[in-house]
Scaffold this active site. Structure first.
Site, PDB file in Angstrom:
ATOM      1  N   TYR A  27       0.748  -1.280   0.018  1.00  0.00           N
ATOM      2  CA  TYR A  27      -0.114   0.068   0.102  1.00  0.00           C
ATOM      3  C   TYR A  27       0.967   1.222   0.077  1.00  0.00           C
ATOM      4  O   TYR A  27       1.538   1.423   0.816  1.00  0.00           O
ATOM      5  CB  TYR A  27      -0.907   0.190   1.278  1.00  0.00           C
ATOM      6  CG  TYR A  27      -1.430   1.271   1.287  1.00  0.00           C
ATOM      7  CD1 TYR A  27      -2.774   1.706   0.595  1.00  0.00           C
ATOM      8  CD2 TYR A  27      -1.220   2.216   2.302  1.00  0.00           C
ATOM      9  CE1 TYR A  27      -3.195   2.903   0.616  1.00  0.00           C
ATOM     10  CE2 TYR A  27      -1.769   3.487   2.259  1.00  0.00           C
ATOM     11  CZ  TYR A  27      -2.960   3.928   1.629  1.00  0.00           C
ATOM     12  OH  TYR A  27      -3.670   4.935   1.542  1.00  0.00           O
ATOM     13  N   HIS A  37      -3.423  16.569  -2.996  1.00  0.00           N
ATOM     14  CA  HIS A  37      -3.906  16.588  -1.618  1.00  0.00           C
ATOM     15  C   HIS A  37      -3.698  17.898  -0.887  1.00  0.00           C
ATOM     16  O   HIS A  37      -4.278  18.316   0.226  1.00  0.00           O
ATOM     17  CB  HIS A  37      -3.031  15.628  -0.784  1.00  0.00           C
ATOM     18  CG  HIS A  37      -3.589  14.169  -0.762  1.00  0.00           C
ATOM     19  ND1 HIS A  37      -3.885  13.510  -2.075  1.00  0.00           N
ATOM     20  CD2 HIS A  37      -3.892  13.344   0.113  1.00  0.00           C
ATOM     21  CE1 HIS A  37      -4.353  12.255  -2.021  1.00  0.00           C
ATOM     22  NE2 HIS A  37      -4.471  12.103  -0.761  1.00  0.00           N
ATOM     23  N   ASN A  82       1.419  11.751   5.843  1.00  0.00           N
ATOM     24  CA  ASN A  82       0.399  10.808   6.543  1.00  0.00           C
ATOM     25  C   ASN A  82       0.857  10.734   8.055  1.00  0.00           C
ATOM     26  O   ASN A  82       1.782  10.161   8.627  1.00  0.00           O
ATOM     27  CB  ASN A  82       0.455   9.200   6.012  1.00  0.00           C
ATOM     28  CG  ASN A  82      -0.544   8.447   6.072  1.00  0.00           C
ATOM     29  OD1 ASN A  82      -0.672   7.245   5.797  1.00  0.00           O
ATOM     30  ND2 ASN A  82      -1.886   9.288   6.079  1.00  0.00           N
ATOM     31  N   TYR A 139     -17.778  30.268  46.584  1.00  0.00           N
ATOM     32  CA  TYR A 139     -17.090  29.266  45.881  1.00  0.00           C
ATOM     33  C   TYR A 139     -15.839  29.732  45.021  1.00  0.00           C
ATOM     34  O   TYR A 139     -14.742  29.058  44.897  1.00  0.00           O
ATOM     35  CB  TYR A 139     -18.122  28.478  44.895  1.00  0.00           C
ATOM     36  CG  TYR A 139     -18.857  27.527  45.777  1.00  0.00           C
ATOM     37  CD1 TYR A 139     -19.080  27.346  47.175  1.00  0.00           C
ATOM     38  CD2 TYR A 139     -19.832  26.654  44.983  1.00  0.00           C
ATOM     39  CE1 TYR A 139     -19.740  26.716  47.787  1.00  0.00           C
ATOM     40  CE2 TYR A 139     -20.621  25.727  45.642  1.00  0.00           C
ATOM     41  CZ  TYR A 139     -20.720  25.960  46.971  1.00  0.00           C
ATOM     42  OH  TYR A 139     -21.639  24.942  47.692  1.00  0.00           O
ATOM     43  N   ARG A 183     -13.201  29.960  47.804  1.00  0.00           N
ATOM     44  CA  ARG A 183     -13.132  29.032  48.816  1.00  0.00           C
ATOM     45  C   ARG A 183     -12.848  27.574  47.767  1.00  0.00           C
ATOM     46  O   ARG A 183     -12.007  26.699  48.385  1.00  0.00           O
ATOM     47  CB  ARG A 183     -14.260  28.764  49.469  1.00  0.00           C
ATOM     48  CG  ARG A 183     -14.138  27.792  50.728  1.00  0.00           C
ATOM     49  CD  ARG A 183     -15.353  27.352  51.464  1.00  0.00           C
ATOM     50  NE  ARG A 183     -16.547  28.148  51.080  1.00  0.00           N
ATOM     51  CZ  ARG A 183     -17.611  27.658  51.108  1.00  0.00           C
ATOM     52  NH1 ARG A 183     -17.825  26.214  51.255  1.00  0.00           N
ATOM     53  NH2 ARG A 183     -18.876  28.165  51.040  1.00  0.00           N
ATOM     54  N   PHE A 190      -1.900   6.881  12.099  1.00  0.00           N
ATOM     55  CA  PHE A 190      -2.136   8.112  11.453  1.00  0.00           C
ATOM     56  C   PHE A 190      -3.317   8.646  12.022  1.00  0.00           C
ATOM     57  O   PHE A 190      -3.901   9.854  12.168  1.00  0.00           O
ATOM     58  CB  PHE A 190      -2.357   8.289  10.056  1.00  0.00           C
ATOM     59  CG  PHE A 190      -3.246   7.054   9.539  1.00  0.00           C
ATOM     60  CD1 PHE A 190      -4.833   7.407   9.782  1.00  0.00           C
ATOM     61  CD2 PHE A 190      -2.923   6.218   8.830  1.00  0.00           C
ATOM     62  CE1 PHE A 190      -5.662   6.303   9.302  1.00  0.00           C
ATOM     63  CE2 PHE A 190      -3.643   5.193   8.208  1.00  0.00           C
ATOM     64  CZ  PHE A 190      -5.190   5.432   8.352  1.00  0.00           C
ATOM     65  N   GLU A 230     -12.529   5.487   4.603  1.00  0.00           N
ATOM     66  CA  GLU A 230     -11.886   5.996   5.723  1.00  0.00           C
ATOM     67  C   GLU A 230     -13.377   6.518   6.298  1.00  0.00           C
ATOM     68  O   GLU A 230     -13.590   7.664   6.096  1.00  0.00           O
ATOM     69  CB  GLU A 230     -11.251   7.271   5.305  1.00  0.00           C
ATOM     70  CG  GLU A 230      -9.737   6.711   4.544  1.00  0.00           C
ATOM     71  CD  GLU A 230      -8.862   7.804   3.917  1.00  0.00           C
ATOM     72  OE1 GLU A 230      -9.143   9.073   4.030  1.00  0.00           O
ATOM     73  OE2 GLU A 230      -7.924   7.459   3.287  1.00  0.00           O
TER      74      GLU A 230
END
Length: 504
Positions: free
Chosen positions: A61, A91, A203, A286, A289, A335, A420
């Site tokens: 791959y 990309h 990646n 609060y 405290r 990834f 994906e």
């Protein structure tokens, strides 16, 4: 904030990079990085594995196949280089404003460190170019939008790699230039990617991790600043430090809670402004405290996230991963940004709480029914509004943080034709986190101003830490006697916090 002072070279080997080192290199354009000799040797060994697989025409791959849904398309030996270049070009489709220079530098350092572990199969000369770009200050223009956080930060990292190919754009010495021109100006030459290299470069989780490193560094400064500012408010409101007694926190032994209580007492040491339990009141509200419990929970979160991100800084996050010792090539999911996505959302919530409780303390300071001080901390109320609207601003900002704290990690949109089918949205989470921390510093800055102003209406010595914090503020911002443009004071107080003045 960009620095120019020289620092010692940071050597990368994929094992020991710290968040402090990432931040220092990211914010210091004079910083230099290098690889250890052991790392260089590991890179060579893993590269030889890739070259052997290509020569043998093994189906692996991303090396001899397409990507994502195209993983079942086998690529010929002659086309493996084009495959990698096409990957980067296709990309690189980020959108929006570019990342600040410090984020880009952090991203590059983290990617080099991951590749230096020797499990990714990149050529030494390719890694050396990326390293030289950091050292010579060639900073790719990387748009902020477009990452799903799995398969890593594909779009942002592709824009980083474009410049290595002589494409895209980069900033060099303050000028935005075409990538090829920026490289040339720095005395560098573009490369042509070979098998596996494009995938090895993009990646990974380095965009979200870069954002987290810088956010963590700033969050730690905000955390420590919040302690001393809160201690100033305790004094201004004549609070009861008995609530910070170590006996109390020993029976609920959360480390952060105990540490916050200890720090608050340290800042208040020697103070003549606080009161004993039962002297003026039995208990504080609060927001005073419960300071150790609230701040302490944020402190524990910060420590947990710091440990998680530190691991990620020294992790291999690409795919497939090569194991030279066994000869295995394993396609997996390192990834996936889920570990970073969850901690980014967690830290955003925890940091927002620092601002939430700070705004409540500011309200107590400016409200005469709660403070016993002049209304809105002005000596001439009516004619002057004093700190009235500063509290409005703090309220507005904490409300904005509540929107930003909606977790990005609970969302997922399938991509690549459902190959994906679960993504992390980790980069979105980390981008939001930076905005939250920026807002926290603004709210703390408002409390810092109000606490100092309230202190000016009282008498008696301040504590060991609070006295120093008060003096630092008064060196740059005078007491408010009559109305002035408060946004100028607010910006200065915010910057004192961001610069780490209160931590030092």
């Amino acid at each position: 904030m960009e620095k120019t002072a020289m620092m010692q070279t940071v050597f990368l080997n994929g094992e020991q990079l710290t968040i402090e080192q990432v931040t220092e290199v990211a914010r210091n354009v004079g910083a230099t990085i290098d690889l250890t000799e052991e790392a260089r040797e590991r890179v060579k060994v893993s590269r030889s594995m890739v070259e052997k697989m290509v020569e043998e025409q093994r189906v692996v791959y991303g090396i001899t196949t397409g990507f994502g849904k195209f993983s079942d398309v086998v690529i010929s030996k002659e086309d493996v280089s084009d495959l990698q270049e096409n990957l980067i070009i296709s990309h690189a489709c980020g959108m929006g404003q570019p990342y600040p220079q410090e984020v880009v530098r952090a991203m590059m350092v983290l990617r080099i460190n991951a590749l230096s572990k020797g499990f990714s199969g990149i050529r030494p000369e390719t890694l050396e170019l990326l390293l030289a770009m950091v050292n010579k200050g060639v900073h790719p223009i990387i748009p902020q939008q477009g990452s799903l956080g799995a398969s890593g930060d594909l779009a942002p990292l592709a824009h980083m790699v474009l410049v290595m190919l002589g494409r895209g754009e980069a900033e060099y010495k303050g000028q935005r230039l075409p990538g090829k021109d920026a490289l040339q100006a720095a005395g560098l030459s573009p490369i042509r990617l070979q098998a596996k290299e494009g995938l090895a470069l993009i990646n990974g989780t380095q965009a979200m991790t870069a954002l987290l490193c810088l956010a963590l560094y700033d969050a730690r400064i905000a955390m420590e600043s919040a302690e001393v500012i809160a201690a100033m408010t305790v004094e201004a409101l004549r609070g009861i430090p008995k609530a910070f007694d170590p006996q109390l926190h020993a029976v609920r032994p959360h480390p952060g809670q105990q540490e916050s209580a200890r720090i608050l007492l340290s800042h208040l040491e020697g103070s003549e402004r606080t009161t004993a339990q039962g002297q003026l009141r039995v208990q504080d509200p609060y927001s005073l405290r419960c300071l150790p419990q609230v701040h302490g929970a944020t402190r524990d979160t910060l420590n947990y996230v710091w440990q998680t991100v530190s691991r990620e800084c020294n992790s291999v996050t690409d795919n497939p991963i090569l194991f030279p010792e066994t000869g295995d090539v394993i396609s997996g999911g390192n990834f996936h940004g889920q570990p970073m996505a969850l901690v980014a959302d967690f830290l955003a919530i925890a940091m927002a709480e620092l601002a939430n409780i700070s705004e409540r303390r500011t309200e107590r300071l400016v409200n005469p029914q709660l403070s016993g001080l002049p209304a809105f901390l002005t000596p001439n109320g009516g004619l002057h509004s004093g700190f009235m609207i500063t509290q409005y601003v703090a309220a507005s900002i904490v409300s904005e943080n509540k929107v930003l704290c909606h977790p990005a990690s609970v969302d997922s949109i399938p991509s690549s034709a459902n190959q994906e089918d679960h993504v992390s949205m980790g980069t979105t989470a980390a981008r939001k986190l930076r905005s939250v921390i920026d807002n926290v510093c603004k709210v703390l800055g408002i409390e810092y101003l109000a606490a100092a102003q309230a202190i000016d209406f009282g008498t008696g010595a301040l504590g060991k830490g609070t006295a120093k914090a008060y003096e630092k503020l008064r060196q740059v911002i005078p007491r408010l006697v009559e109305d002035r443009e408060m946004h100028l004071d607010m910006a200065k107080a915010e910057q004192l916090i961001k610069d780490g003045v209160l931590v030092r």
